[in-house]
Every structure is written in C-alpha cells, then in structure tokens.
Design a protein around this motif. Structure first.
Motif, PDB file in Angstrom:
ATOM      1  N   GLU A  26       0.913  -1.215  -0.099  1.00 42.98           N
ATOM      2  CA  GLU A  26       0.100  -0.039  -0.027  1.00 42.98           C
ATOM      3  C   GLU A  26       0.790   1.145  -0.085  1.00 42.98           C
ATOM      4  O   GLU A  26       2.025   1.462   0.632  1.00 42.98           O
ATOM      5  N   ASP A  53      -3.814   8.245   6.709  1.00 40.75           N
ATOM      6  CA  ASP A  53      -4.491   6.703   6.574  1.00 40.75           C
ATOM      7  C   ASP A  53      -3.799   6.066   7.485  1.00 40.75           C
ATOM      8  O   ASP A  53      -4.292   4.916   7.860  1.00 40.75           O
ATOM      9  N   ARG A 109      -5.900   2.613   8.281  1.00 43.04           N
ATOM     10  CA  ARG A 109      -7.262   2.466   8.198  1.00 43.04           C
ATOM     11  C   ARG A 109      -7.832   1.819   6.902  1.00 43.04           C
ATOM     12  O   ARG A 109      -7.687   2.227   5.803  1.00 43.04           O
ATOM     13  N   THR A 110      -8.365   0.699   7.168  1.00 44.25           N
ATOM     14  CA  THR A 110      -8.973  -0.140   5.786  1.00 44.25           C
ATOM     15  C   THR A 110     -10.286  -0.241   6.044  1.00 44.25           C
ATOM     16  O   THR A 110     -10.990  -0.029   6.886  1.00 44.25           O
ATOM     17  N   THR A 111     -10.818  -0.928   4.840  1.00 40.47           N
ATOM     18  CA  THR A 111     -12.232  -0.926   5.082  1.00 40.47           C
ATOM     19  C   THR A 111     -12.708  -2.102   5.659  1.00 40.47           C
ATOM     20  O   THR A 111     -13.722  -2.652   5.865  1.00 40.47           O
ATOM     21  N   MET A 165      -8.966  -2.964   1.673  1.00 33.34           N
ATOM     22  CA  MET A 165      -8.187  -1.917   0.898  1.00 33.34           C
ATOM     23  C   MET A 165      -8.256  -0.677   1.812  1.00 33.34           C
ATOM     24  O   MET A 165      -8.981  -0.666   2.614  1.00 33.34           O
ATOM     25  N   LEU A 166      -7.272   0.476   1.371  1.00 28.25           N
ATOM     26  CA  LEU A 166      -7.355   1.608   2.479  1.00 28.25           C
ATOM     27  C   LEU A 166      -8.628   2.174   2.274  1.00 28.25           C
ATOM     28  O   LEU A 166      -9.220   2.429   1.404  1.00 28.25           O
ATOM     29  N   SER A 167      -9.110   2.774   3.411  1.00 28.55           N
ATOM     30  CA  SER A 167     -10.495   3.476   3.571  1.00 28.55           C
ATOM     31  C   SER A 167     -10.301   4.581   2.627  1.00 28.55           C
ATOM     32  O   SER A 167     -11.468   5.138   1.898  1.00 28.55           O
ATOM     33  N   ARG A 168      -9.407   5.279   2.397  1.00 25.14           N
ATOM     34  CA  ARG A 168      -9.401   6.594   1.737  1.00 25.14           C
ATOM     35  C   ARG A 168      -9.483   6.113   0.179  1.00 25.14           C
ATOM     36  O   ARG A 168     -10.401   6.820  -0.350  1.00 25.14           O
ATOM     37  N   ALA A 228     -11.090   3.701  -0.975  1.00 28.07           N
ATOM     38  CA  ALA A 228     -12.483   3.133  -1.046  1.00 28.07           C
ATOM     39  C   ALA A 228     -13.442   4.256  -1.166  1.00 28.07           C
ATOM     40  O   ALA A 228     -14.320   4.217  -1.878  1.00 28.07           O
ATOM     41  N   ASP A 274     -12.806  -5.128  -4.747  1.00 26.89           N
ATOM     42  CA  ASP A 274     -13.338  -4.380  -3.622  1.00 26.89           C
ATOM     43  C   ASP A 274     -13.406  -3.003  -4.236  1.00 26.89           C
ATOM     44  O   ASP A 274     -14.559  -2.222  -4.117  1.00 26.89           O
ATOM     45  N   PHE A 322     -16.997   1.531   6.532  1.00 26.24           N
ATOM     46  CA  PHE A 322     -16.039   1.187   5.702  1.00 26.24           C
ATOM     47  C   PHE A 322     -14.842   2.454   5.707  1.00 26.24           C
ATOM     48  O   PHE A 322     -13.868   2.114   5.474  1.00 26.24           O
ATOM     49  N   PHE A 323     -15.204   3.566   5.809  1.00 23.21           N
ATOM     50  CA  PHE A 323     -14.385   4.685   5.654  1.00 23.21           C
ATOM     51  C   PHE A 323     -13.731   5.529   7.249  1.00 23.21           C
ATOM     52  O   PHE A 323     -13.050   6.170   6.986  1.00 23.21           O
ATOM     53  N   ALA A 383     -12.802   3.829  10.103  1.00 26.58           N
ATOM     54  CA  ALA A 383     -12.075   3.029  11.199  1.00 26.58           C
ATOM     55  C   ALA A 383     -11.257   3.750  11.997  1.00 26.58           C
ATOM     56  O   ALA A 383     -10.495   4.593  11.494  1.00 26.58           O
TER      57      ALA A 383
END
Lengths: 478, 317
Positions: free
Chosen positions: A240, A246, A257-259, B1-4, B6, B153, B302-303, B305
């Motif tokens: 990543e 993040d 921070r991930t989904t 995957m990274l929240s940002r 997504a 995703d 999801f965004f 966390a």
C-alpha cells in the motif's frame, strides 16, 4: 585541465564501448534523432515527469533521457561495488553508534561532537530509537564522480530519502523499446529486481517479534514532486501507498485505516522528511505526518526506514570525516576516496581556502539539488568577495573542495554526439545484507561545459549498463 | 483496501451518476418546455432545482438558460455537473494505481471538455447536444469501468456509490413531481408521466413492459419495484445489499446489514395500489430517509475505522 572521457581513451574508443559505438554509427544521426522523438512521447504517455523547482506554478518536464547508454565494465563495477559496501557498512555503523550505541567514535576523537550535533539533519529525538540489524540507511544513494585521471570518488552521501531509482528502472525499459539493437552483443546486468530486493530489505528490518510484517510506503501525497516514484515503488513491491491521514497510532502501535477495520503496520518506508513525520514531536503544523509515530518507533513496535536522524551523517560537514570513520570501524583504507575537501571552521584550512578561492568550489552544507554552489573558476569578483564574507561569518555553513572535472560521455545533443559531463548515483540497500543495484542513475549536464547535473537544474540521465554475466550481486556485510 | 481509496472510489461512482442524472433531467425538462411552453415553466424549473437539492442555493431567474447554466457549468454550485466531474477527476488522480488507465482517461477527457473556454457558448446554442454528450460521457465512464476494472473491492465501492446515488435520485424525483402527477389528468398528466419516465431513461423500457396508456400505478410500480429495470429503486437496493454483503465479508456489521435489509424489504413488500392514494408521499420520504441511513452506515463502517478511538500516545520528554 582535461576531463576523463568515458568512451574515448588515448588509443581511441575503449574496448568495452566498441560494439555500442559501432552500432550507433550504423544507425546514423538522423535515425537517432527520430528515436529521441519516440523517447519523449514514451515518457509523456506514461506521465513520467518531474517538477522543476524555482519556476512559478511548478513546471513539469518529461524525464530527459539520453540515447547513449553509459557502460561500466565488470572490473570497474566490482571496485565500485566493494567500495559502496564498505562505505555504507560504516555509515550504518556510525549512525547506530551515534543514536543507540555509546558514541565511541566521538569519544575516541575520530570526529568532533559539536560538528555532528550542529548538523542540520541531526535529530536529538532520534536517540534511543532502535534499528533492527543496525540497518539505518535502508536505501542510500551515494553520488560518485570520476576525476581527470578516471579515479572514482565519492562526492556526496544521500541517506535521508534519496530519490531517482524509478528513473533507473524506467530508463532501462525505455532503452529496450527505443534502441533494442544497442543491446545486441552485450551481457547487461538486470535492474528490474529492485522492487523485490527493497521489499526483502524492508521485511528484514521489521520489529523482531513480527513474523509476517506489513510494509507500507508513506508519501506526502500527489502534490510532492517525487510522487510518481512513490507510487511506482509501492506498485513494484505490491504494497500500500499511504498518506499520513491513512495511519494512526494508538497505545504506541501504528495502524492503517482499511475497509476491514484497523490493520497493524510494522515497517514504514517513508518518503516524508524527518521534521514532518510526527507533529507531536517535530513540526506541529505538519499535516503530512502521524501523531504519535515517533513514540511508536521509540517503543520498537514499528520500524521507520530510513531511520530518523540520518541527516546527521550525510551532512557535507561530516562527509570529510567518513574516510577516518572507515579506518576507525573497519581498520581499512577507503576503497573509494573522497574528493579533497577543506574545512572553513579549521583556521589554517580557512586560510588555504581564501587564498585559492578562485580555484575551489564552495558548497553550503545544508543545500541539496546543486543550489548555492559557487565554482571559483567561473565566478566573478563580486561573487568571490561575497563568498569570502560568508565563509568568515558562518564557517560551519560551508565546505570547499577541489574542483573535480567530471568525466565526459558522448551525448546526443542537437542532432549529433557531443561530450557532456556525467556523474553516477548508485543505490545501496541495507536489510539483512548490503546489496548494490548494478549501475544506478547516471546524470548528465546537458549544457556544454556545465558541471551541474541535477535534474532540477536541467540535467538529463542515461541508462547505465554494468557488463557481466550476472550472479552474486549481494554481498554479506561485515 | 485503504479506507481513503475506497471512499474516493465510492464518490467517483456517486459524482458520475449525479452528473448523468442531472443531465438527463435537464434534457427532459428543457425539451418538454420547448414543446409546450406556458405558465408552468417557472414551477417546472423550480421543481428540478428541488429534486437536485439546490433550490435553497439558487438565486437566479427560473428560466431555462439561467438554470441550465447553473446546473451544468457553475463552479459555485457544489451540485453542478462541472463540480461533480471536477471532484470525480480529483479523486481519480489519487487513484491512478487503483483504476485502469482507460477509466482515468475517460474521466480526465470529460473534465477537460467541460473546462474548455468556449463550453458556455455551446451550452447556449446547442443545449441538446451538450446534454447528450454529457450523458454519453457518463455512460462511457461506467462502461469503461465495467469493461476494464477487475471485480475487486475497489470496483464494488464505485458501484455502491453509483447505485445509492441512483436510488436516492429516483425517489427524490418521484417525491417532488408526485404532487403534480397526482393532480394532473388528461393531456398534461400524460406528458408529466412521460417526462418522469424519460428522466430516468425508463420510457422505452416501460412501454415494453406495459403499454402506452400510462397508468400511474403501473408507472410507480415500474420505477420503484421493477425486478428487471436497472434504474428501479428496488433493483438498485438489491444490488446494494449484495455488494455490502460481499464487502463486509465475514466481519458482519449488524447495524449496516440491518439498515440495508430494512430499506430493501420496505420497498419490496410495499403494495403500490394501496398507497397510491394519499400515502405515497410519506412512503417516499421514509424510503429516502432509509437510503440515507444506509449511506451513513457505509461511510461509518468502511471509511471511518478508528475515529471512535480515544487515542493515547506518549510524548517523548
């Protein structure tokens, strides 16, 4: 004063260049000019650009690559490689000694304490931050030049966030597309394993308790001039690419921070400068960093690469002491010598400098990218007078060096080949071992006679070929 | 995957759908009024602004050229097409490694087209062609995404944004236009129903499924609950439910799954004929509220966390 030419020796074209020069002659200048056009559109389509600083609105240029590759024969390369391994071994050793060891080199008088602690990149808060395996310079870019006798010398160490490796890899890809015939009749050592090697090094320096470390690349963001390289490296390693926002630190552990919720991060290959890493400890106005990151690094739950505070050792004022440090730690002569350097803070040396100001080059210790350099032989009276004043009032701020007439290399300019000055930035990885990427970034001053090769000042680059039959490019550190 | 990432993809989906819906509604409104000009014009433009949630922001005259320009090309309007595309493009720029080059190009070229200096002149002279080209550029983007993005995703989040926006928009359209539809009869009622159907590209599909008599109950049934029409609210919600299930994986998030299940079931088990007289309005309002709830749950889960953590880190002294 003549320069050493990489291609043409006293007896004509050097042996390791003969096949290439014959090929280029067969192709002819007109065809080469055509290929150069192809090359530009190749880089433009891929969006491989860099920002030129000092221009309003951040001018973007496509990456200027020259059509004529630089060739390094195997024996010269193994000399360079062993010199780099020796030097980086000592740079790591000294940094570890400084920040977590007993500061033995300083206590034994090899280098003055005040000098190290007054370096711009010295970070008091880095004391006590552990570096697994002592690998503080995970990625080092060591700038090498060749003097008028052809001797390879180290000009500068870059131990913070050296950039340019993406261009090494892209140059090679571009070269195979644009001038495939050039490759015939050469065995060239590949460079495309860099992503795998870097990931291996980064995984090797994870906190010792972690079995399967999560590694990320930390970038300041899209607006950064080297963002292309950050994205490129993350892609090459398959990991990543994160920004400060993040990540978060809770109870001295770093998470992203991930989904799927928060995920632990064990190693951060950061391309953010020290002072922006953690607003709690460093610059409070930094939006690029992660509050608490410094605390997590001190607790050893995360490894930051390159380590915080490496700037204490790539300072130009510390550079003159590296040969002595090699001697001190390894009991060896430096394989790659420095450029002869004079220290303005030593009164007797200041006198030498002032007496020969028009024959020396004066460099500010804290500047990078070729800015602020005064080349005495090319400066006017007023500049020399101003430089003398500056040396008097702030001796720690400068060093003076003998002017090195960088070696020249045939370069395709204005439709034909002309000699231009070049340097070389090889990349050295420290993980569980020290590994040198074959070749590196050859930078070329596109202006006739210019000694300034920095891409931010109109320099170009060359694909750099190390000849050989592959094998054994990793060397175990001592 | 990274929240940002997504979240950025999710909003690319929403912005592109918003631009397309806006262009389609503008197109229909504009041409209806050309065919049957009259005193209804101001009301119609006012309603369009209301559907798009910008009626409170708009201060200009209620006539076609001013409203069109506000909804298409006005950067001060956060809901305008140019604003939506600009933000989609900003997001896509940071996602270059996550999206295909073709998708990036489709979005970037769209942005460049809207940003060119003489765009205003085209909008004045050839509104029809401008609306059409906006619609087809949006369709190109979703088509290119569908053809070139792996079904991971990232793709799911983009689709999720698009579908939530679409479901929301259809509800709002029906809700705002319903008053007039219920009151109208004969010729004007017929035209109003046609324009609603056209506003969601449903006219032809509706004619195939039903017939040209345009029974209001059938139209509502079709736009809200049709199982096969990809723009019906139920169809979108069913897709949303499936996507959320896939995205959440084994880490069930009860409140999010409850929210989407509730709104889907609410739509699915509503008997349109029994509410069409008098109870449609509250039904649509409730449905919209429930869709917003799903969006809130998606964003929170999801965004966001870690935002609920009371962070504590030690300062080194």
């Amino acid at each position: 004063m003549g320069s050493f030419d990489e291609v043409h020796g006293p007896d004509g074209v050097r042996a390791h260049y003969q096949a290439l020069m014959n090929r280029l002659a067969e192709i002819g200048d007109a065809e080469l000019a055509d290929r150069l056009g192809l090359l530009d559109s190749f880089f433009r389509t891929l969006g491989i650009t860099f920002a030129v600083t000092g221009h309003e609105g951040g001018l973007e240029r496509t990456w200027p690559m020259d059509l004529v590759p630089r060739i390094i024969p195997p024996d010269e390369w193994s000399h360079i490689e062993s010199g780099l391994v020796q030097r980086v071994t000592v740079l790591n050793r000294f940094l570890d000694d400084l920040y977590v060891g007993g500061q033995q080199a300083i206590n034994d008088g090899v280098i003055p304490r005040w000098l190290v602690e007054s370096a711009d990149g010295y970070v008091r808060e880095a004391h006590g931050i552990p570096a697994p395996r002592g690998s503080r310079c995970v990625v080092a870019g060591i700038d090498i030049v060749r003097d008028d006798e052809g001797t390879y010398r180290v000009l500068e160490d870059n131990l913070r966030v050296p950039s340019g490796i993406s261009y090494v890899l892209e140059n090679r890809v571009a070269m195979t597309r644009i001038l495939p015939v050039g490759f015939a009749s050469h065995v060239i050592r590949p460079v495309d394993h860099y992503g795998a090697s870097l990931l291996r090094a980064l995984r090797a320096i994870a906190p010792p308790s972690v079995d399967d470390p999560t590694v990320v690349v930390l970038t300041p963001g899209v607006a950064n001039s080297a963002y292309f390289e950050h994205a490129f490296l993350a892609r090459q390693m398959g990991i990543e690419l994160v920004e400060g926002r993040d990540l978060l630190v809770d109870d001295r552990h770093v998470f992203m921070r991930t989904t799927k919720g928060l995920k632990r991060v064990d190693v951060i290959y950061r391309r953010v400068n020290d002072e922006f890493l953690d607003p709690v400890v460093f610059r409070q106005d930094s939006l690029l960093g992660v509050p608490g990151l410094h605390g997590a690094a001190r607790a050893g739950t995360v490894t930051i690469a390159n380590a915080i505070g490496n700037g204490a050792v790539d300072d130009k004022g510390v550079y003159p002491y590296i040969p002595a440090l090699i001697e001190y730690y390894l009991g060896e002569e430096p394989i790659l010598p420095n450029v002869t350097t004079y220290l303005p803070w030593e009164p007797d040396q200041l006198e030498v400098i002032l007496g020969r100001l028009d024959q020396l080059v004066v460099k500010p210790v804290a500047e990078a990218g070729g800015y602020g350099i005064v080349i005495g032989s090319a400066a006017d009276e007023a500049t020399l007078a101003a430089t003398a004043d500056a040396l008097h009032s702030n001796p720690r701020g400068y060093i003076a060096q003998e002017i090195v007439q960088l070696s020249t290399h045939p370069t395709f300019v204005d439709g034909h080949l002309e000699p231009r000055h070049v340097d070389l930035r090889p990349f050295v990885l420290s993980g569980d071992r020290i590994e040198v990427v074959p070749g590196g970034l050859t930078r070329v001053a596109m202006r006739k006679g210019s000694l300034i090769v920095n891409s931010s000042q109109g320099g170009g680059s060359k694909d750099t070929w190390v000849l050989g039959n592959g094998g054994g490019h990793a060397v175990t550190p001592r | 995957m990274l929240s940002r990432h997504a979240e950025d993809l999710y909003w690319v989906g929403r912005y592109v759908e918003r631009a397309e819906d806006t262009a389609r509604m503008l197109d229909v409104t504009y041409h209806n009024l050309l065919e049957s000009p009259g005193d209804g014009a101001e009301t119609t433009w006012g309603e369009l602004l209301e559907v798009l949630f910008v009626n409170a922001l708009y201060t200009g005259p209620l006539e076609s050229s001013a409203v069109s320009s506000y909804l298409v090309a006005d950067r001060t309007n956060p809901g305008s097409i140019i604003s939506a595309v600009e933000r989609a493009r900003d997001n896509a720029r940071g996602l270059r490694d996550r999206i295909s080059t073709e998708l990036w190009e489709a979005i970037n070229v769209f942005h460049l087209d809207l940003a060119r200096a003489d765009f205003h002149i085209d909008l004045d002279r050839r509104a029809y062609e401008v609306f059409r080209s906006i619609k087809s550029r949006c369709q190109l983007i979703s088509g290119v995404a569908a053809q070139t993005m792996p079904r991971d995703d990232g793709y799911r989040f983009m689709l999720l944004g698009l579908l939530l926006e679409r479901a929301e928009m259809t509800c709002r359209l029906l809700s705002v236009r319903y008053a007039r539809l219920a009151g109208g009869n004969g010729q004007s009622g017929f035209h109003a129903w046609v324009s609603v159907l056209k506003s969601v590209s449903a006219y032809e599909a509706y004619l195939k499924a039903h017939d040209a008599s345009l029974d209001p109950t059938d139209v509502l049934q079709f736009l809200l609950l049709d199982q096969e029409f990809p723009r019906s609210v139920l169809y979108c919600l069913q897709q949303v439910e499936r996507l959320i299930e896939r995205l959440a994986g084994p880490s069930h998030q009860a409140s999010m799954e409850r929210a989407v299940g509730r709104v889907r079931a609410h739509a699915e088990f509503t008997d349109i004929p029994t509410i069409v007289d008098g109870r449609l309005d509250p039904f649509l309002e409730e449905l919209q509220r429930e869709i917003y709830e799903v969006s809130d749950e998606v964003e929170a889960h999801f965004f966001r966390a870690g935002t609920d953590l009371q962070l504590h880190f030690q300062r080194w002294a």
